[in-house]
Design a protein around this motif. Structure first.
Motif, PDB file in Angstrom:
ATOM      1  N   VAL A 175       0.835  -1.197   0.000  1.00 13.25           N
ATOM      2  CA  VAL A 175       0.000   0.000   0.000  1.00 13.25           C
ATOM      3  C   VAL A 175       0.879   1.259   0.000  1.00 13.25           C
ATOM      4  O   VAL A 175       0.629   2.208  -0.758  1.00 13.25           O
ATOM      5  CB  VAL A 175      -0.948   0.010   1.216  1.00 13.25           C
ATOM      6  CG1 VAL A 175      -1.852   1.237   1.189  1.00 13.25           C
ATOM      7  CG2 VAL A 175      -1.800  -1.255   1.252  1.00 13.25           C
ATOM      8  N   VAL A 176       1.914   1.253   0.833  1.00 14.09           N
ATOM      9  CA  VAL A 176       2.814   2.411   0.915  1.00 14.09           C
ATOM     10  C   VAL A 176       3.569   2.596  -0.400  1.00 14.09           C
ATOM     11  O   VAL A 176       3.706   3.727  -0.899  1.00 14.09           O
ATOM     12  CB  VAL A 176       3.793   2.238   2.093  1.00 14.09           C
ATOM     13  CG1 VAL A 176       4.825   3.363   2.104  1.00 14.09           C
ATOM     14  CG2 VAL A 176       3.041   2.204   3.417  1.00 14.09           C
ATOM     15  N   VAL A 177       4.047   1.486  -0.967  1.00 16.65           N
ATOM     16  CA  VAL A 177       4.785   1.577  -2.242  1.00 16.65           C
ATOM     17  C   VAL A 177       3.874   2.093  -3.346  1.00 16.65           C
ATOM     18  O   VAL A 177       4.259   2.975  -4.133  1.00 16.65           O
ATOM     19  CB  VAL A 177       5.372   0.199  -2.614  1.00 16.65           C
ATOM     20  CG1 VAL A 177       5.980   0.245  -4.021  1.00 16.65           C
ATOM     21  CG2 VAL A 177       6.437  -0.215  -1.604  1.00 16.65           C
ATOM     22  N   GLY A 178       2.658   1.567  -3.419  1.00 18.37           N
ATOM     23  CA  GLY A 178       1.726   2.026  -4.446  1.00 18.37           C
ATOM     24  C   GLY A 178       1.363   3.489  -4.284  1.00 18.37           C
ATOM     25  O   GLY A 178       1.344   4.253  -5.264  1.00 18.37           O
ATOM     26  N   ALA A 179       1.070   3.897  -3.039  1.00 17.63           N
ATOM     27  CA  ALA A 179       0.743   5.304  -2.789  1.00 17.63           C
ATOM     28  C   ALA A 179       1.932   6.208  -3.087  1.00 17.63           C
ATOM     29  O   ALA A 179       1.770   7.305  -3.639  1.00 17.63           O
ATOM     30  CB  ALA A 179       0.292   5.479  -1.342  1.00 17.63           C
ATOM     31  N   GLY A 180       3.146   5.739  -2.750  1.00 19.57           N
ATOM     32  CA  GLY A 180       4.340   6.530  -3.034  1.00 19.57           C
ATOM     33  C   GLY A 180       4.556   6.721  -4.533  1.00 19.57           C
ATOM     34  O   GLY A 180       4.949   7.800  -4.984  1.00 19.57           O
ATOM     35  N   THR A 181       4.274   5.673  -5.306  1.00 16.86           N
ATOM     36  CA  THR A 181       4.410   5.775  -6.764  1.00 16.86           C
ATOM     37  C   THR A 181       3.414   6.787  -7.340  1.00 16.86           C
ATOM     38  O   THR A 181       3.772   7.627  -8.176  1.00 16.86           O
ATOM     39  CB  THR A 181       4.193   4.395  -7.399  1.00 16.86           C
ATOM     40  OG1 THR A 181       5.126   3.461  -6.848  1.00 16.86           O
ATOM     41  CG2 THR A 181       4.370   4.471  -8.909  1.00 16.86           C
ATOM     42  N   ILE A 182       2.169   6.707  -6.889  1.00 11.94           N
ATOM     43  CA  ILE A 182       1.154   7.654  -7.370  1.00 11.94           C
ATOM     44  C   ILE A 182       1.511   9.079  -6.982  1.00 11.94           C
ATOM     45  O   ILE A 182       1.347  10.018  -7.768  1.00 11.94           O
ATOM     46  CB  ILE A 182      -0.228   7.268  -6.818  1.00 11.94           C
ATOM     47  CG1 ILE A 182      -0.655   5.901  -7.354  1.00 11.94           C
ATOM     48  CG2 ILE A 182      -1.276   8.323  -7.174  1.00 11.94           C
ATOM     49  CD1 ILE A 182      -1.927   5.380  -6.724  1.00 11.94           C
ATOM     50  N   LYS A 188       5.511  14.838 -10.477  1.00 12.80           N
ATOM     51  CA  LYS A 188       6.029  15.065 -11.832  1.00 12.80           C
ATOM     52  C   LYS A 188       5.000  15.814 -12.689  1.00 12.80           C
ATOM     53  O   LYS A 188       5.353  16.702 -13.468  1.00 12.80           O
ATOM     54  CB  LYS A 188       6.387  13.724 -12.483  1.00 12.80           C
ATOM     55  CG  LYS A 188       7.613  13.058 -11.887  1.00 12.80           C
ATOM     56  CD  LYS A 188       8.858  13.892 -12.148  1.00 12.80           C
ATOM     57  CE  LYS A 188      10.112  13.217 -11.641  1.00 12.80           C
ATOM     58  NZ  LYS A 188      11.329  14.035 -11.867  1.00 12.80           N
ATOM     59  N   ALA A 189       3.720  15.436 -12.542  1.00 16.13           N
ATOM     60  CA  ALA A 189       2.674  16.093 -13.331  1.00 16.13           C
ATOM     61  C   ALA A 189       2.540  17.561 -12.953  1.00 16.13           C
ATOM     62  O   ALA A 189       2.370  18.426 -13.822  1.00 16.13           O
ATOM     63  CB  ALA A 189       1.346  15.366 -13.136  1.00 16.13           C
ATOM     64  N   LEU A 190       2.615  17.872 -11.653  1.00 17.81           N
ATOM     65  CA  LEU A 190       2.502  19.260 -11.216  1.00 17.81           C
ATOM     66  C   LEU A 190       3.721  20.065 -11.636  1.00 17.81           C
ATOM     67  O   LEU A 190       3.604  21.242 -12.024  1.00 17.81           O
ATOM     68  CB  LEU A 190       2.310  19.319  -9.708  1.00 17.81           C
ATOM     69  CG  LEU A 190       1.911  20.683  -9.130  1.00 17.81           C
ATOM     70  CD1 LEU A 190       0.517  21.083  -9.621  1.00 17.81           C
ATOM     71  CD2 LEU A 190       1.920  20.644  -7.600  1.00 17.81           C
ATOM     72  N   GLN A 191       4.912  19.461 -11.572  1.00 11.85           N
ATOM     73  CA  GLN A 191       6.131  20.150 -11.965  1.00 11.85           C
ATOM     74  C   GLN A 191       6.141  20.478 -13.455  1.00 11.85           C
ATOM     75  O   GLN A 191       6.651  21.526 -13.865  1.00 11.85           O
ATOM     76  CB  GLN A 191       7.351  19.294 -11.623  1.00 11.85           C
ATOM     77  CG  GLN A 191       7.724  19.315 -10.148  1.00 11.85           C
ATOM     78  CD  GLN A 191       8.342  20.638  -9.734  1.00 11.85           C
ATOM     79  OE1 GLN A 191       7.647  21.581  -9.392  1.00 11.85           O
ATOM     80  NE2 GLN A 191       9.660  20.714  -9.767  1.00 11.85           N
ATOM     81  N   SER A 192       5.582  19.592 -14.256  1.00  6.89           N
ATOM     82  CA  SER A 192       5.564  19.811 -15.709  1.00  6.89           C
ATOM     83  C   SER A 192       4.408  20.696 -16.159  1.00  6.89           C
ATOM     84  O   SER A 192       4.272  20.973 -17.360  1.00  6.89           O
ATOM     85  CB  SER A 192       5.483  18.467 -16.433  1.00  6.89           C
ATOM     86  OG  SER A 192       4.272  17.789 -16.108  1.00  6.89           O
ATOM     87  N   SER A 193       3.568  21.122 -15.190  1.00  6.71           N
ATOM     88  CA  SER A 193       2.401  21.968 -15.482  1.00  6.71           C
ATOM     89  C   SER A 193       1.457  21.330 -16.491  1.00  6.71           C
ATOM     90  O   SER A 193       0.827  22.014 -17.301  1.00  6.71           O
ATOM     91  CB  SER A 193       2.857  23.346 -15.994  1.00  6.71           C
ATOM     92  OG  SER A 193       3.663  23.997 -15.035  1.00  6.71           O
ATOM     93  N   SER A 194       1.378  20.000 -16.437  1.00  5.19           N
ATOM     94  CA  SER A 194       0.486  19.267 -17.339  1.00  5.19           C
ATOM     95  C   SER A 194      -0.883  19.118 -16.674  1.00  5.19           C
ATOM     96  O   SER A 194      -1.096  18.233 -15.832  1.00  5.19           O
ATOM     97  CB  SER A 194       1.078  17.889 -17.660  1.00  5.19           C
ATOM     98  OG  SER A 194       0.186  17.120 -18.424  1.00  5.19           O
ATOM     99  N   LEU A 195      -1.812  20.008 -17.023  1.00  5.59           N
ATOM    100  CA  LEU A 195      -3.133  19.984 -16.409  1.00  5.59           C
ATOM    101  C   LEU A 195      -3.874  18.691 -16.720  1.00  5.59           C
ATOM    102  O   LEU A 195      -4.600  18.161 -15.879  1.00  5.59           O
ATOM    103  CB  LEU A 195      -3.950  21.182 -16.884  1.00  5.59           C
ATOM    104  CG  LEU A 195      -3.443  22.564 -16.451  1.00  5.59           C
ATOM    105  CD1 LEU A 195      -4.382  23.646 -16.991  1.00  5.59           C
ATOM    106  CD2 LEU A 195      -3.337  22.653 -14.936  1.00  5.59           C
ATOM    107  N   LEU A 196      -3.690  18.174 -17.942  1.00  3.07           N
ATOM    108  CA  LEU A 196      -4.363  16.934 -18.321  1.00  3.07           C
ATOM    109  C   LEU A 196      -3.915  15.775 -17.446  1.00  3.07           C
ATOM    110  O   LEU A 196      -4.743  14.988 -16.970  1.00  3.07           O
ATOM    111  CB  LEU A 196      -4.085  16.630 -19.798  1.00  3.07           C
ATOM    112  CG  LEU A 196      -4.721  15.340 -20.339  1.00  3.07           C
ATOM    113  CD1 LEU A 196      -6.247  15.417 -20.221  1.00  3.07           C
ATOM    114  CD2 LEU A 196      -4.283  15.087 -21.784  1.00  3.07           C
TER     115      LEU A 196
END
Length: 392
Positions: A175-182, A188-196
Motif C-alpha cells: 500500500v505504501v509503495v503504491g501510494a508513493g508511486t502515485i 512530476k505532473a505538477l512540476q511539468s504543469s500538465s493539467l491533463l
C-alpha cells in the motif's frame, strides 16, 4: 426515523463523545494557560507569513514539501457510523441501514475535502510568496492529495483492521509503495504543469476509491468490517486523547506473557551504591523504560517543542515556547513519577522522605538537560551557524 436523521443523530453522539473526552484532558486552567496562548501565537505566526516568509522555509525545498504531505495521507477510514446493536435492529430494515452507511461514506468524503481546504489555506502564504506558485496550482496540489487520501482510505477499508505487529507491517508495504508511486507521478505532473495529467490522476484516484467502496456502499453484508473500522477509529481517538493526560486512569493494555522482561531480565542492579535515593531512581528507571508509553511521551514533548521553536520566527517567541515547554515537561515528569512511585501502594508512604525527594529532583534535572540543550540549539546555535554559512 429516516436514514438522514439517524445519521445526524449518530454524528452528534460521536461529537459529544469526543467533547467529553477532551473535557477530561483540557480543563479551564489548561485552556487559559496553554490552549488560548497557543492559538494566539499560531494566529500571530500565520499573519507574519503573509508579511514575510519565515527564515526556515529557505531550507525546505519544494520536493520536501511533497514528502511531508505524503505522511499526512495516512491514518483515516471511511466511517459508516454503525453500532454493534444494529445487527439486531437495523439489519431488519435494509433500506434504513444502507441509507446510514451511504450517508456516513459521503460525509467522510466531504470531511476529507474540508481538511484539504484547511491545509491549503494554512500553507497558502508559503506556497504563493516563497515558492511563487499560483492559486490554481495550489488547488490542483490538494486535489491530488485528497483524491489519493480517499484511495488509501478505501484500500484500508478492504484490509483486515485486526492485524497487529509484523503482519500489519508486511501487509502495509504494498500500500505504501503504491501510494508513493502515485504521489511521485503527481509531483512530476505538477512540476511539468500538465493539467491533463493532473486531472487524470485526480479522476483515477477518485474513481478507484469509489469502486473499492462499492460493496460497502451498496450492501449490508460488510457489517462486521464496517463495525470494526468505526470501533478502531473511535478507540484510536480515545487512546490519543487519554495519552495526553497522565492523570486519567487507563485500563492496562493486554501484553504477551513473557518469562522475563526484555530490559533488566535478571533484575540486576543499576547502581552499585545502595541508598534510598538510588533505590527510588532504579525503580523509576526500570518501570519507565520498560513501558514504551513513557519513552514515547518524553520524545513527543521534545520533538513537538523543538519543531515549534524552529518554525517560530521572532526570538522572543522562541524563548516563550521554550519556557512553556520546560514548564510542561516538569509537570509531565511529576505526573509520571507520581504514577510510578508516588501513587504506588508500596512506595507512597515514603513520599516525604529525603531519598524520595532527591530521587525525583535528579530525574527532573536529568530529563530536562536534553530538552534545554535542544531549545538552546534552536534559539541561538542554529541561527548563528546560518549567519556563518549561508548555504546551511
Amino acid at each position: 426515523m429516516n436514514s438522514s436523521r439517524l445519521l445526524f443523530h449518530r454524528m452528534r453522539e460521536n461529537w459529544n463523545y469526543k467533547y467529553k473526552i477532551i473535557k477530561t484532558v483540557i480543563d479551564w486552567t489548561i485552556l487559559i494557560y496553554l490552549v488560548v496562548p497557543a492559538a494566539a501565537i499560531t494566529i500571530f505566526v500565520y499573519r507574519s507569513w503573509w508579511i514575510d516568509s519565515p527564515a526556515w522555509i529557505a531550507s525546505v525545498p519544494f520536493p520536501l514539501l511533497f514528502a511531508i504531505y505524503f505522511f499526512l495521507l495516512w491514518g483515516s477510514y471511511f466511517k459508516t457510523y454503525i453500532r454493534e446493536a444494529d445487527i439486531i435492529f437495523l439489519r431488519k430494515n435494509e433500506r434504513l441501514m444502507l441509507g446510514l452507511k451511504r450517508g456516513g461514506i459521503i460525509v467522510s468524503y466531504l470531511t476529507e475535502a474540508l481538511s484539504a481546504a484547511f491545509l491549503a489555506v494554512l500553507i497558502s502564504p508559503l506556497w504563493m510568496i516563497h515558492y511563487g506558485l499560483s492559486v490554481k496550482q495550489l488547488i490542483l496540489f490538494f486535489g491530488m492529495w485528497v483524491s489519493l487520501r480517499w484511495l488509501i482510505m478505501a484500500v484500508n477499508g478492504k484490509l483486515n483492521v485486526h492485524l497487529r505487529g509484523w503482519r500489519s507491517l508486511v501487509r502495509s508495504i504494498p500500500v505504501v509503495v503504491g501510494a508513493g508511486t502515485i504521489w511521485w507521478l503527481s509531483y512530476k505532473a505538477l512540476q511539468s504543469s500538465s493539467l491533463l495529467s493532473v486531472f487524470i490522476i485526480i479522476i483515477l484516484n477518485g474513481t478507484a476509491s469509489m469502486l473499492l467502496l462499492k460493496k460497502r456502499f451498496t450492501s449490508i453484508q460488510t457489517f462486521e468490517q464496517d463495525l470494526s473500522i468505526d470501533e478502531k477509529d473511535k478507540n484510536k481517538y480515545t487512546e490519543m486523547i487519554f495519552g495526553l493526560s497522565m492523570d486519567i486512569e487507563k485500563l492496562p493494555k493486554p501484553k504477551p506473557i513473557r518469562k522475563s522482561p526484555r530490559l533488566y531480565s535478571k533484575s540486576n542492579r543499576i547502581f552499585k551504591t545502595r541508598s534510598p535515593r538510588n533505590g527510588f531512581l532504579e525503580l523509576f528507571i526500570k518501570a519507565s523504560t520498560r513501558d514504551t508509553e513513557y519513552v514515547r511521551g518524553y520524545f513527543q514533548v521534545l520533538g513537538i517543542t523543538a519543531v515549534a521553536i524552529f518554525f517560530s520566527p521572532p526570538i522572543w517567541l522562541k524563548i516563550t515556547i521554550g519556557a512553556v515547554g520546560v514548564f510542561f515537561l516538569i509537570v509531565w515528569i511529576g505526573s509520571v513519577w507520581y504514577k510510578l512511585i508516588g501513587g504506588h501502594p508500596f512506595t507512597k508512604k515514603y513520599s516525604g522522605k529525603e531519598g524520595y525527594i532527591k530521587g525525583k529532583q535528579i530525574v527532573t534535572v536529568v530529563l530536562l538537560i536534553p530538552f534545554v540543550i535542544i531549545c538552546f540549539l534552536n534559539v541561538w546555535i542554529l541561527p548563528w551557524i546560518r549567519s556563518l554559512f549561508l548555504f546551511f
